[in-house]
Design a protein around this motif. Structure first.
Motif: not given
Length: 128
Positions: A85-90, A92-94
């Motif tokens: 979750m941290a990797r996806v949300k924080l 990596r760029s959205a």
């Protein structure tokens, strides 16, 4: 006498070895951490804030360790879910741009393949 039947799970990767009290090693470690945090809190604070409040505080302190011990989703433990979750949300760029390298483009010029001659054109069928 009848035969004793033992159920064998179809997917053996989900079988975990039990260490003691029918708990896995991970669960024993997490519950030990919970006890190491919660019990001293209870005994050190029950004289100051009362037994009921100390017990409530102990439970609140122990809950995260219980959660880490027991929660599992899709075969992943809770800390791996948190890391994903941290990797996806924080991390990596959205906005993810879709970029491809054009193999037909050479040094700024576009390469256009020649059309083949002959053959029947598509679209119309032959009349019989």
């Amino acid at each position: 006498m009848g035969m004793a039947y033992v159920s064998v799970p179809k997917d053996l990767t989900k079988v975990k070895s039990k260490v003691m009290f029918n708990l896995t090693k991970r669960q024993v470690v997490c519950l030990g951490i919970a006890a190491a945090l919660g019990l001293p809190f209870y005994f050190l604070t029950k004289g100051h804030i009362g037994t009921s409040n100390a017990a409530t505080g102990m439970v609140l302190i122990m809950l995260p360790a219980f959660f880490f011990a027991m929660y599992e989703k899709d075969g992943l433990p809770f800390e791996k879910i948190l890391m994903n979750m941290a990797r996806v949300k924080l991390l990596r760029s959205a906005i993810r741009r879709y970029e491809v390298e054009n193999l037909y483009e050479v040094e700024g010029e576009a390469f256009i393949p020649k059309k083949k001659e002959g053959g029947r054109k598509r679209g119309k069928k032959k009349q019989r």
